[in-house]
Design an enzyme around this catalytic site. Structure first.
Site, PDB file in Angstrom:
ATOM      1  N   PHE A 296       0.863  -1.189   0.000  1.00  0.00           N
ATOM      2  CA  PHE A 296       0.000   0.000   0.000  1.00  0.00           C
ATOM      3  C   PHE A 296       0.892   1.228   0.000  1.00  0.00           C
ATOM      4  O   PHE A 296       1.647   1.459   0.935  1.00  0.00           O
ATOM      5  CB  PHE A 296      -0.954   0.046   1.199  1.00  0.00           C
ATOM      6  CG  PHE A 296      -1.886   1.216   1.090  1.00  0.00           C
ATOM      7  CD1 PHE A 296      -3.036   1.132   0.321  1.00  0.00           C
ATOM      8  CD2 PHE A 296      -1.598   2.432   1.707  1.00  0.00           C
ATOM      9  CE1 PHE A 296      -3.886   2.231   0.173  1.00  0.00           C
ATOM     10  CE2 PHE A 296      -2.436   3.531   1.564  1.00  0.00           C
ATOM     11  CZ  PHE A 296      -3.581   3.424   0.800  1.00  0.00           C
TER      12      PHE A 296
ATOM     13  N   ASP B 254       9.247   2.898   1.881  1.00  0.00           N
ATOM     14  CA  ASP B 254       8.059   3.675   2.231  1.00  0.00           C
ATOM     15  C   ASP B 254       7.826   3.507   3.728  1.00  0.00           C
ATOM     16  O   ASP B 254       7.305   2.492   4.181  1.00  0.00           O
ATOM     17  CB  ASP B 254       6.850   3.199   1.420  1.00  0.00           C
ATOM     18  CG  ASP B 254       5.587   3.998   1.752  1.00  0.00           C
ATOM     19  OD1 ASP B 254       5.598   4.741   2.756  1.00  0.00           O
ATOM     20  OD2 ASP B 254       4.591   3.865   1.016  1.00  0.00           O
TER      21      ASP B 254
ATOM     22  N   LYS C  19       2.292  10.809   7.383  1.00  0.00           N
ATOM     23  CA  LYS C  19       1.429  10.530   8.528  1.00  0.00           C
ATOM     24  C   LYS C  19       1.857  11.239   9.822  1.00  0.00           C
ATOM     25  O   LYS C  19       1.564  12.408   9.981  1.00  0.00           O
ATOM     26  CB  LYS C  19       1.297   9.018   8.696  1.00  0.00           C
ATOM     27  CG  LYS C  19       0.529   8.415   7.508  1.00  0.00           C
ATOM     28  CD  LYS C  19      -0.118   7.094   7.788  1.00  0.00           C
ATOM     29  CE  LYS C  19      -1.122   6.758   6.691  1.00  0.00           C
ATOM     30  NZ  LYS C  19      -0.761   5.636   5.854  1.00  0.00           N
TER      31      LYS C  19
HETATM   32  C1  LIG Z   1      -1.004   5.758   4.349  1.00  0.00           C
HETATM   33  C2  LIG Z   1       0.115   5.290   3.507  1.00  0.00           C
HETATM   34  C3  LIG Z   1       0.403   5.906   2.285  1.00  0.00           C
HETATM   35  C4  LIG Z   1      -0.460   6.990   1.689  1.00  0.00           C
HETATM   36  O1  LIG Z   1      -0.529   8.129   2.475  1.00  0.00           O
HETATM   37  P1  LIG Z   1      -1.717   9.202   2.221  1.00  0.00           P
HETATM   38  O2  LIG Z   1      -1.364  10.332   3.139  1.00  0.00           O
HETATM   39  O3  LIG Z   1      -2.998   8.509   2.571  1.00  0.00           O
HETATM   40  O4  LIG Z   1      -1.661   9.559   0.782  1.00  0.00           O
HETATM   41  C5  LIG Z   1       1.503   5.458   1.574  1.00  0.00           C
HETATM   42  N1  LIG Z   1       2.260   4.458   2.044  1.00  0.00           N
HETATM   43  C6  LIG Z   1       2.028   3.836   3.211  1.00  0.00           C
HETATM   44  C7  LIG Z   1       2.927   2.745   3.675  1.00  0.00           C
HETATM   45  C8  LIG Z   1       0.933   4.216   3.978  1.00  0.00           C
HETATM   46  O5  LIG Z   1       0.651   3.583   5.114  1.00  0.00           O
END
Ligand SMILES: *Cc1c(COP(=O)(O)O)cnc(C)c1O
Length: 439
Positions: free
Chosen positions: A171, A256, A285
């Protein structure tokens, strides 16, 4: 502003008028006020979410209250965006002070906050340069653009042919390029065509990475722990071995860490568990302190050199308000020793929850305060567990149908967590009893 402890925050929440913990859906139906708000959202909003039946109105520390005054302990932290608790006084203080000073300038000019954040991010990650953005997906797009351009301009891949490898079950967000890398059919359905040059391999399998790399591969994009994928912890040494393979084939490794970073897993970055320093790290986040969207792509000079003035940008990225909030968030993380706290509370909670295994619970796993309880799909999905926890005053979230995600604010008081562990035990005991009765 005087620093308040977590206990003070909890005391504040306890003083809130007319509150009780949780809401029993049978004896305490949703109020007219709550139903009215839900109705408006359903009528006037796009229906791309299906929220739990709770309408939140206040948050303080680890506690939230709905419009009717029912209280809930937050074990979800808005997918780790609220790692430092709701309305964290130091971060709110920084937000208010900066908002009164200077909010948004655009990058047409320098401002007196962003340089300090950039330096801080480079130092903390051990990398060279940072590129600020807002939401997470936007920072992932930035990383993908950087990787492609690095592939073409530095590695020498023929123009327009650079490839990026991701992992199955990933994700990385919801933009078109990012879902082009997704293996979740619902996230892709109807949204194509997707950009070419994207492929995926099984997560946790470094040999698969080596097999997938071609002379046109620019980067490998990976989550150190797959969050939305179901709190999937890869085998030990996976990232180290992947980095070795990337180095050998001159491929960038980009982690990520939007969800796993900033102490969530008991380290500043989850990639530290494998002792690796990737070529690029994506943060988001929690960087926004639970108040603003703040993200960044941080990378080596080798990668960042591809960006020249005008190549890439964002109106709001790196604005003084966001930068001040991000710096206050990092101050809270380090000065309040929340990384260590995440490691120790997480280890304790994991130990406590692991004896739930057997019966309905198939697995309990995670690192730091990033835990998943996987139920056995033969008996139930995760949603009934989440609903029962909500009724008892605990906010959690199901992910991937069978996993209950547990990711409280890192400064959650230990007593609150102990209470939650007891409630979780009770919920599983009752669920097993009810399933047996129904069978
Ligand atoms: C939440 C998340 C995203 C996307 O972040 P948004 O602020 O919702 O665009 C990307 N990568 C990971 C691992 C995430 O948990």
């Amino acid at each position: 502003m005087a620093t308040r402890t977590s206990d003070d925050l909890r005391a504040d929440a306890a003083r809130a008028p007319g509150t009780d913990i949780g809401r029993d859906p049978v004896s305490q139906p949703l109020s007219d006020a709550a139903l009215d708000l839900i109705g408006r959202e359903k009528t006037f909003g796009a229906r791309n979410y299906d929220p739990l039946p709770v309408v939140l109105a206040r948050g303080q520390g680890s506690w939230l209250a709905d419009v009717d005054g029912h209280r809930y302990l937050d074990l979800m932290s808005a997918y780790s965006a609220v790692s430092f608790g709701h309305a964290n006084p130091r971060i709110v203080g920084a937000l208010v002070a900066q908002a009164q000073q200077l909010g948004v300038t655009s990058r047409a000019y320098y401002n007196d906050e962003l340089p300090l954040l950039l330096e801080r991010l480079a130092q903390l990650t051990g990398l060279d340069r940072a590129l600020p953005a807002n939401g997470g997906a936007e920072a992932v797009e930035t990383a993908m653009k950087a990787a492609r351009k690095w592939g073409h301009k530095i590695k020498g891949i023929p123009e327009g042919r650079a490839e990026i490898i991701g992992c199955q079950g990933n994700f990385h967000g919801r933009t078109i390029a990012v879902i082009g890398l997704s293996t979740e059919p619902q996230y892709r359905d109807g949204f194509g065509p997707f950009p070419p040059g994207l492929s995926t391999i099984p997560y946790g399998d470094a040999d698969a990475l080596e097999r997938a790399i071609t002379p046109r591969t620019a980067a490998f994009l990976v989550e150190p722990i797959q969050g939305e994928g179901g709190i999937v912890v890869p085998p030990e040494g996976y990232l180290a071995r992947s980095l070795e393979i990337c180095r050998k084939h001159r491929v960038l490794m980009i982690c990520d860490e939007i969800q796993t970073g900033l102490g969530r897993t008991g380290r500043f970055l989850a990639s530290e568990y494998d002792g690796v320093k990737p070529d690029g790290v994506i943060l988001g986040k929690a960087l926004g302190g639970g108040l603003l969207p703040v993200s960044a792509f941080v990378a080596t000079h080798d990668v960042m050199q591809v960006f020249h003035p005008g190549d890439h940008g964002s109106t709001f990225g790196g604005n003084p308000l966001a930068s001040a909030v991000a710096m206050a968030s990092l101050d809270v993380l380090f000065e309040e020793r929340l990384i260590e706290r995440s490691a120790s509370l997480g280890e304790w909670m994991l130990g406590e929850l692991q004896d739930l295994r057997g019966g309905v619970v198939k697995d309990v796993r995670g690192r730091g305060l990033f835990l998943g309880i996987e139920v056995d799909e033969r008996y139930t999905t995760a949603r009934p567990v989440v609903d029962r926890l909500l009724a008892r005053g605990i906010l959690s979230k199901d992910t991937h149908d069978t996993v209950v995600r547990i990711a409280p604010p890192l400064n959650i008081p230990r007593d609150d967590l102990a209470w939650a562990i007891g409630e979780i035990r009770t919920v599983f005991r009752e669920l097993e009893r009810d399933l047996k009765r129904a069978a």
